[in-house]
Write a protein that holds these residues in place. Structure first.
Motif, mmCIF file in Angstrom:
data_model
loop_
_atom_site.group_PDB
_atom_site.id
_atom_site.type_symbol
_atom_site.label_atom_id
_atom_site.label_comp_id
_atom_site.label_asym_id
_atom_site.label_seq_id
_atom_site.Cartn_x
_atom_site.Cartn_y
_atom_site.Cartn_z
ATOM 1 N N VAL A 115 42.322 44.927 36.169
ATOM 2 C CA VAL A 115 42.903 45.184 37.692
ATOM 3 C C VAL A 115 43.252 46.999 38.019
ATOM 4 C CG1 VAL A 115 44.479 45.208 39.486
ATOM 5 C CG2 VAL A 115 43.804 42.786 37.912
ATOM 6 N N PRO A 116 42.324 47.473 38.861
ATOM 7 C CA PRO A 116 42.385 48.390 38.997
ATOM 8 C C PRO A 116 43.699 49.046 39.059
ATOM 9 C CG PRO A 116 41.162 47.294 40.898
ATOM 10 C CD PRO A 116 41.911 46.143 40.505
ATOM 11 N N ARG A 117 44.622 50.374 38.473
ATOM 12 C CA ARG A 117 45.376 50.476 38.091
ATOM 13 C C ARG A 117 45.482 51.502 39.195
ATOM 14 N NH1 ARG A 117 48.078 55.336 36.393
ATOM 15 N NH2 ARG A 117 49.519 55.267 34.331
ATOM 16 N N LEU A 456 38.361 40.449 37.352
ATOM 17 C CA LEU A 456 38.123 39.842 38.938
ATOM 18 C C LEU A 456 36.524 40.336 38.137
ATOM 19 C CD1 LEU A 456 40.444 42.369 40.846
ATOM 20 C CD2 LEU A 456 40.304 40.280 40.339
ATOM 21 N N ARG A 457 35.593 41.370 37.267
ATOM 22 C CA ARG A 457 34.474 41.450 37.407
ATOM 23 C C ARG A 457 34.337 40.184 36.005
ATOM 24 N NH1 ARG A 457 30.693 42.032 40.909
ATOM 25 N NH2 ARG A 457 29.784 43.586 39.454
ATOM 26 N N ASN A 458 34.769 39.886 35.650
ATOM 27 C CA ASN A 458 34.461 38.886 34.448
ATOM 28 C C ASN A 458 34.139 37.343 34.150
ATOM 29 O OD1 ASN A 458 36.897 41.189 32.589
ATOM 30 N ND2 ASN A 458 34.873 41.327 32.884
ATOM 31 N N MET A 459 35.401 36.261 35.218
ATOM 32 C CA MET A 459 35.389 35.447 35.560
ATOM 33 C C MET A 459 36.259 34.994 36.625
ATOM 34 S SD MET A 459 38.298 35.434 32.607
ATOM 35 C CE MET A 459 39.974 35.267 32.693
ATOM 36 N N ARG A 543 34.882 41.333 43.394
ATOM 37 C CA ARG A 543 35.252 40.479 42.546
ATOM 38 C C ARG A 543 34.636 39.336 42.772
ATOM 39 N NH1 ARG A 543 40.953 38.580 44.729
ATOM 40 N NH2 ARG A 543 40.888 37.430 42.530
ATOM 41 N N MET A 544 34.555 38.637 40.955
ATOM 42 C CA MET A 544 34.139 36.758 40.713
ATOM 43 C C MET A 544 34.771 36.168 41.997
ATOM 44 S SD MET A 544 32.810 36.629 37.661
ATOM 45 C CE MET A 544 32.227 35.065 37.423
#
Length: 587
Positions: A115-117, A456-459, A543-544
């Motif tokens: 998640v964006p820090r 968010l971009r993985n699953m 995001r996915m």
């Protein structure tokens, strides 16, 4: 009786496991006032939903999310609610935002959960006006919450607040007696505030973000068992829950969790419920799920324990932009690449001959060892790439064509096309339907582990309950019933609400009016489709997500409809509150 909402003539599931029956539900305030086989008096009722031909279910309970930062920026948590989730548990995997300072919490959370820090820090700096658990709970309950939430206190959060992040991630730094007492007191205070229990982490795969202690493992993994016993005893006295993940490289740790849960090894004989990660039909360790299930069945009987493993009841399909996937933290070389944030520097590293030699050596050593990832590049397919000729092909096939090792082909494609520009996918487990059906019936497993709000971009497993129900419905209609539908719904609702001690998961007279109305005819291929959507609170990061809006006729929380036929009600998540913080022990 004058009702605020009537759900007319639906097939009603109460969440207990009983088979459904046609019924009319009358709701007053935030509670179910009447369940009747006969039509209700609709006079003066401001809203009536015709549920003929639809399923009326208790709202789903998601026992494993990482919404800890997002909930401050996006309290509606719409990606879960639109699929019928009405209760979500935060603070999992040893990470919470209760005690740690914003920068420390961001270092714990951002890299592990992808998640964006900067947004995690910004959210905490803007909203973290609490200094203790009571304030944390009060703050969450003051937000315009969409769903209900409950939470664990994270051991990494607790350890960092007491010891400082440097000492908390140093193998040879131990808490003093005074620090142990302080941890116990702080945990006890969190339980007083209504938290479900404590979450820990024993597997050292997850790494810190930030610049100070970047790439160290989470603080919870550095704790010796004397520290854990000290904190588990607090849970034992209070009858609360421990959630954790054993270290698969040290099977003895699994035994320790059964001992920690045991009611027979302690004079007071009180069991600590333990929820462990994770049971899966992993491609890297076929049959491991049976080992976990057998261990739970035997361990619970022999030790008087109460241990269950969490299980995602779907194919575990992952996507990655380049090497940004937690599975690469299994390798020192993978961690070295992820340690570098600058893309040009990372590309240079991946092109370096010595680096590749090291990576190949580590890859060969771990290739056939258990882990989340099967490490088979022939089972890793490119879905987006500047070189369009590579789309749809596996890295293994490219390696065969070029006459090189699959790992080299993987690194070559990333370097040639820009690491972040290559998107690929693989399914790491839960790919055999017959085994998924076996696990669906296993009483030693809990259905969950969506990781909603993370990666968010993985699953995207936000709609896992709907996908599970589709599979159960399809099997039933094909004459090979896996679970009766009432029991299938119970596994997603009442079973979880009761086990975690929450006022959630049931839809009977007197219960909270949290519900989802599903069109069974629209439990179709849309529930499995790939989708993306922008997250405005994360600078429009794509995001996915899941999108099956025709499947969910309506989601209701606290007696109010919040989502209906693909649309949220006006003001949802902004200027109205439907969900609340559910304090543990109120079930």
């Amino acid at each position: 009786m004058r009702y605020d909402l009537i759900i007319r003539d639906g097939l009603w599931f109460d969440g207990t496991g009983a088979e459904p029956r046609r019924a009319h539900l009358g709701i007053v305030g935030d509670r179910v006032a009447t369940v009747s086989a006969e039509p209700l008096d609709e006079a003066g009722c401001p809203e009536v939903i015709d549920a003929n031909g639809k399923w009326v279910l208790p709202g789903f309970v998601d026992i494993h999310t990482h919404y800890d930062a997002e909930i401050l920026l996006n309290p509606g948590l719409g990606e879960s609610v639109r699929h019928g989730v009405t209760t979500a548990i935060l603070g999992c995997c040893s990470m919470s935002t209760v005690y740690a300072r914003p920068e420390d919490a961001a270092d714990l959370f951002s890299r592990v959960e992808a998640v964006p820090r900067k947004h995690v820090i910004a959210a905490l700096e803007d909203f973290q006006d609490w200094t203790e658990p009571e304030g944390y709970v009060k703050r969450l309950d003051s937000l315009p919450l969409g769903p209900n939430v409950a939470s664990f206190l994270g051991h990494s959060d607790l350890r960092t607040a007491v010891m400082g992040l440097r000492r908390a991630t140093d193998t040879w730094s131990f808490p003093s007696r005074a620090e142990l007492r302080r941890m116990a007191e702080m945990l006890d205070r969190a339980l007083d505030a209504g938290m479900v229990g404590m979450s820990g982490m024993d597997a050292p795969i997850d790494k810190l973000d930030g610049d100070r202690f970047r790439s160290r493992a989470l603080p919870s993994t550095y704790a010796w068992w004397h520290e854990r016993w000290h904190l588990i005893n607090v849970l034992r006295k209070r009858g609360r829950i421990l959630q954790s993940a054993p270290n698969i490289n040290n099977p003895l740790t699994v035994v320790m969790f059964f001992l920690a849960s045991s009611s027979r090894l302690f004079a007071r004989g009180r069991t600590v419920p333990v929820s462990l990660l994770v049971a899966a039909d992993s491609k890297s360790a076929r049959g491991a799920h049976r080992l976990f299930s057998t261990a739970a069945a035997l361990g619970n009987r022999v030790f008087g324990s109460r241990v269950a493993f969490q299980h995602l009841p779907l194919p575990f399909t992952l996507y990655s932009d380049g090497i940004d996937l937690p599975v690469f933290e299994e390798f020192g070389a993978g961690t070295a690449a992820l340690h570098i944030r600058d893309q040009l520097e990372r590309n240079e590293l991946m092109a370096d001959t010595e680096y590749r030699r090291r990576f190949r050596r580590e890859f060969a050593l771990k290739k056939h060892k258990p882990g989340l990832w099967h490490k088979d590049f022939h089972d890793a397919v490119i879905v987006d790439c500047p070189d369009v000729s590579l789309i749809g092909r596996s890295f293994g096939a490219i390696a065969d064509e070029r006459g090189i090792a699959p790992l080299d082909a993987f690194l070559d494609v990333l370097v040639e096309n820009g690491e972040k520009n290559v998107r690929w996918t693989t399914t790491v487990g839960n790919d055999r339907p017959a085994v998924l059906d076996e696990m669906a019936k296993d009483p030693n497993l809990h259905l969950g582990f969506s990781d909603a709000g993370a990666h968010l971009r993985n699953m995207a497993f936000y709609n896992f309950p709907l996908r599970f129900l589709k599979r159960m419905r399809d099997a039933d209609e094909a004459g090979r019933t896996v679970l009766p539908l009432g029991r299938a719904v119970h596994r997603l609702t009442g079973e979880l609400g009761a086990w975690f001690g929450l006022d959630a998961g049931f839809l009977r007279e007197g219960d909270r009016a949290d519900f989802v109305i599903v069109d069974p005819e629209r439990l179709d291929e849309t529930v499995d489709a790939y989708n993306e959507a922008e997250a405005p609170f994360f600078d429009d990061l794509s995001r996915m997500v899941n999108r099956n809006d025709a499947t969910v006729v309506a989601t209701g929380i606290g007696g109010r409809i919040v989502f209906r036929l693909g649309e949220f009600v006006p003001g949802y998540g902004r200027d109205q509150q439907t969900g609340h913080y559910l304090r543990a022990g109120t079930h």
